[in-house]
Every structure is written in structure tokens, then in C-alpha cells.
Design a protein around this motif. Structure first.
Motif, PDB file in Angstrom:
ATOM      1  N   UNK A 144       0.387 -14.706 -11.309  1.00  0.00           N
ATOM      2  CA  UNK A 144      -0.420 -14.251 -10.176  1.00  0.00           C
ATOM      3  C   UNK A 144       0.349 -14.307  -8.867  1.00  0.00           C
ATOM      4  N   UNK A 145       1.243 -15.296  -8.722  1.00  0.00           N
ATOM      5  CA  UNK A 145       2.054 -15.385  -7.506  1.00  0.00           C
ATOM      6  C   UNK A 145       2.985 -14.187  -7.412  1.00  0.00           C
ATOM      7  N   UNK A 146       3.619 -13.844  -8.522  1.00  0.00           N
ATOM      8  CA  UNK A 146       4.536 -12.689  -8.552  1.00  0.00           C
ATOM      9  C   UNK A 146       3.783 -11.407  -8.204  1.00  0.00           C
ATOM     10  N   UNK A 147       2.587 -11.265  -8.777  1.00  0.00           N
ATOM     11  CA  UNK A 147       1.785 -10.067  -8.502  1.00  0.00           C
ATOM     12  C   UNK A 147       1.392 -10.011  -7.028  1.00  0.00           C
ATOM     13  N   UNK A 148       0.957 -11.167  -6.473  1.00  0.00           N
ATOM     14  CA  UNK A 148       0.541 -11.212  -5.071  1.00  0.00           C
ATOM     15  C   UNK A 148       1.692 -10.843  -4.142  1.00  0.00           C
ATOM     16  N   UNK A 149       2.880 -11.375  -4.413  1.00  0.00           N
ATOM     17  CA  UNK A 149       4.045 -11.044  -3.596  1.00  0.00           C
ATOM     18  C   UNK A 149       4.441  -9.581  -3.786  1.00  0.00           C
ATOM     19  N   UNK A 150       4.267  -9.076  -5.002  1.00  0.00           N
ATOM     20  CA  UNK A 150       4.551  -7.667  -5.266  1.00  0.00           C
ATOM     21  C   UNK A 150       3.623  -6.746  -4.494  1.00  0.00           C
ATOM     22  N   UNK A 151       2.345  -7.136  -4.390  1.00  0.00           N
ATOM     23  CA  UNK A 151       1.382  -6.344  -3.613  1.00  0.00           C
ATOM     24  C   UNK A 151       1.790  -6.323  -2.138  1.00  0.00           C
ATOM     25  N   UNK A 152       2.211  -7.472  -1.625  1.00  0.00           N
ATOM     26  CA  UNK A 152       2.686  -7.513  -0.237  1.00  0.00           C
ATOM     27  C   UNK A 152       3.881  -6.576  -0.046  1.00  0.00           C
ATOM     28  N   UNK A 153       4.828  -6.626  -0.977  1.00  0.00           N
ATOM     29  CA  UNK A 153       6.017  -5.774  -0.877  1.00  0.00           C
ATOM     30  C   UNK A 153       5.640  -4.296  -0.932  1.00  0.00           C
ATOM     31  N   UNK A 154       4.667  -3.966  -1.784  1.00  0.00           N
ATOM     32  CA  UNK A 154       4.216  -2.579  -1.884  1.00  0.00           C
ATOM     33  C   UNK A 154       3.595  -2.115  -0.570  1.00  0.00           C
ATOM     34  N   UNK A 155       2.810  -2.985   0.059  1.00  0.00           N
ATOM     35  CA  UNK A 155       2.194  -2.620   1.337  1.00  0.00           C
ATOM     36  C   UNK A 155       3.253  -2.486   2.434  1.00  0.00           C
ATOM     37  N   UNK A 156       4.267  -3.336   2.404  1.00  0.00           N
ATOM     38  CA  UNK A 156       5.343  -3.225   3.391  1.00  0.00           C
ATOM     39  C   UNK A 156       6.036  -1.868   3.259  1.00  0.00           C
ATOM     40  N   UNK A 157       6.319  -1.473   2.026  1.00  0.00           N
ATOM     41  CA  UNK A 157       6.965  -0.176   1.796  1.00  0.00           C
ATOM     42  C   UNK A 157       6.057   0.981   2.223  1.00  0.00           C
ATOM     43  N   UNK A 158       4.772   0.903   1.853  1.00  0.00           N
ATOM     44  CA  UNK A 158       3.834   1.979   2.176  1.00  0.00           C
ATOM     45  C   UNK A 158       3.621   2.091   3.685  1.00  0.00           C
TER      46      UNK A 158
END
Length: 253
Positions: A218-232
Motif C-alpha cells: 500500500x505504501x508503494x501504491x500511495x507513493x506511485x499515485x503521488x508520482x502519477x499526479x506530479x507527472x499529470x
């Protein structure tokens, strides 16, 4: 320069921290009243909830400072023309300024921390993984919020004034970020909406990681969501700037 400018507005600067301590106290009182003497609600202890309220309020002061962007002021004063002559791109300049302004919160946060913990509550990271992941999540929260501030600031190229939009934005962002009520206590449809918006990455995600409400994968997924939003949001900022720049050129010529 923005770091130094933030420190010159001493009254507004210090009053924001007084309001921060007041918010921690009010949230602590509210959660104690809601728990009504019960040790846990939905498996969450009162200590965890008061720690969540304290942590999100403290980090939100850093991640979301009381001034989001200098763009509207520079547009109204016509300083954008000078900014465009500089070797660094305009969005990069503004992001650097926003980060400088936000970093001015660090010294007072360090001073206010003991008082915040006295009024609210604090606890150590839930695990070693949470301790290492939290700074990464906090950095992600900062970047997401700064990109949102950049987008809001660039609206001034069309409207010149963004104070009304900023007030509405702050209300929506603080609620859906989980800074007031954690996502796990929100009704199903509201939580679903919050999870699809970028705001939850600015407050809820770091706090949930720190307190162990998000663990393992879940931590990896949460950080991945943040990274996706940064890119978007970075891509969207580049697109909006490509349109906003035409406004500057049309006004200049």
C-alpha cells in the motif's frame, strides 16, 4: 528571495501559526467529544486520531502555505515581461519562488512543534518502513500542492485576480485532502471522490503512511499515485503555460 519576503510579513506569518495551534486544539477537542470515552472507533484509537489531527495540521502548514503563488501579483504589476527575459522558464521561476515561500515555514514549525504536541498528540512512525517512506510522501505532497498552486496562479493571466478562486480552492482542497477528516471516516461516495482527486496526496497520504494506516504494498501504491499526479499536473501546467504565454504576447503587441 521569496523565503526572505515571507519573513518580512511577520504579523501574517506568525498569526498563521497561532491559527495552526488553535486548529490543532479544536480538532483534538472535537475528536475527544466524538469518541465520547470510547477507546476505539472502527478499530482506530483516540490517540491515533489526535496524532493524525496534529500531524496533518503541522504538515499542511508547510505543504500549503497561506500564499500559494506570486503569479497573480506579477501579472497585475506587469512584471511578467521581465520574468520572460530570464534564462529560467517562467513556470520554473514561479515554482522556485513558491518553494522558497513554503520553506519559510520550517523555522517556526520547529519552534511550534513542542506546543503542538502539548495541545494535540504525537507518536513515533508505525514501523521502520513508515519512517523511511514518510519523508518521501511529504516531499510528494509538497510537489503536488505546489503544482496545484502554479495552475491556480496561472488563471490570473485570464482573470487578473484569483483571490475568490483561492478561497474556494482552499476550502475544497483542505476538505478533500483529509486535513480535517481522514478519508477512512468519510462516507463511501465522498471518499471515492476524494481518492480520485489530487488533494488526498497532499495531506492524507503522508499521515496515513506515518501512522501505519497504509502498509507494505500500500505504501508503494500511495507513493506511485503521488508520482502519477506530479507527472499529470506537470504536463497540465506546461499546457496551460503554453496558452497563458500567448496572453502575455497579445497584451505586449
Amino acid at each position: 528571495m521569496e523565503f526572505r519576503a515571507a519573513l518580512t510579513y511577520r504579523t501574517a506569518y506568525l498569526s498563521s501559526f497561532a491559527m495552526m495551534l488553535l486548529q490543532i486544539w479544536l480538532l483534538t477537542v472535537v475528536w475527544k467529544a466524538l469518541y465520547d470515552g470510547r477507546a476505539e472507533v472502527d478499530g482506530l484509537s483516540l490517540t491515533t486520531m489526535t496524532a493524525y489531527a496534529t500531524l496533518t495540521t503541522l504538515q499542511y502548514q508547510l505543504v500549503s502555505p497561506w500564499r500559494s503563488s506570486p503569479i497573480d501579483q506579477r501579472v497585475r504589476e506587469g512584471k511578467v515581461a521581465v520574468d520572460l527575459l530570464r534564462p529560467v522558464g517562467f513556470p520554473g521561476q514561479m515554482l522556485a519562488g513558491q518553494l522558497g515561500w513554503a520553506s519559510a515555514a520550517v523555522p517556526v514549525l520547529l519552534v511550534a512543534l513542542p506546543f503542538a504536541l502539548l495541545i494535540g498528540a504525537g507518536q513515533a512512525p508505525a514501523s521502520t518502513a513508515a519512517g523511511f517512506a514518510y519523508p518521501v510522501a511529504l516531499l510528494g505532497a509538497l510537489l503536488v500542492n505546489q503544482l496545484l498552486g502554479l495552475l491556480l496562479g496561472m488563471v490570473s493571466f485570464w482573470t487578473l485576480e484569483v483571490s475568490g478562486a483561492l478561497m474556494a480552492y482552499r476550502f475544497v482542497a483542505q476538505f478533500f485532502s483529509g486535513a480535517l477528516v481522514p478519508l477512512w471516516f468519510m462516507p463511501g461516495p465522498v471518499r471515492a471522490a476524494a481518492e480520485w482527486l489530487p488533494f488526498q496526496a497532499t495531506a492524507y497520504t503522508p499521515a496515513a503512511v506515518y501512522l501505519g494506516q497504509v502498509e507494505g504494498l500500500g505504501i508503494v501504491i500511495a507513493l506511485g499515485v503521488q508520482l502519477a499526479w506530479i507527472a499529470a499536473l506537470g504536463a497540465l501546467s506546461a499546457f496551460v503555460w503554453s496558452r497563458a504565454r500567448r496572453r502575455v504576447m497579445s497584451q505586449g503587441g
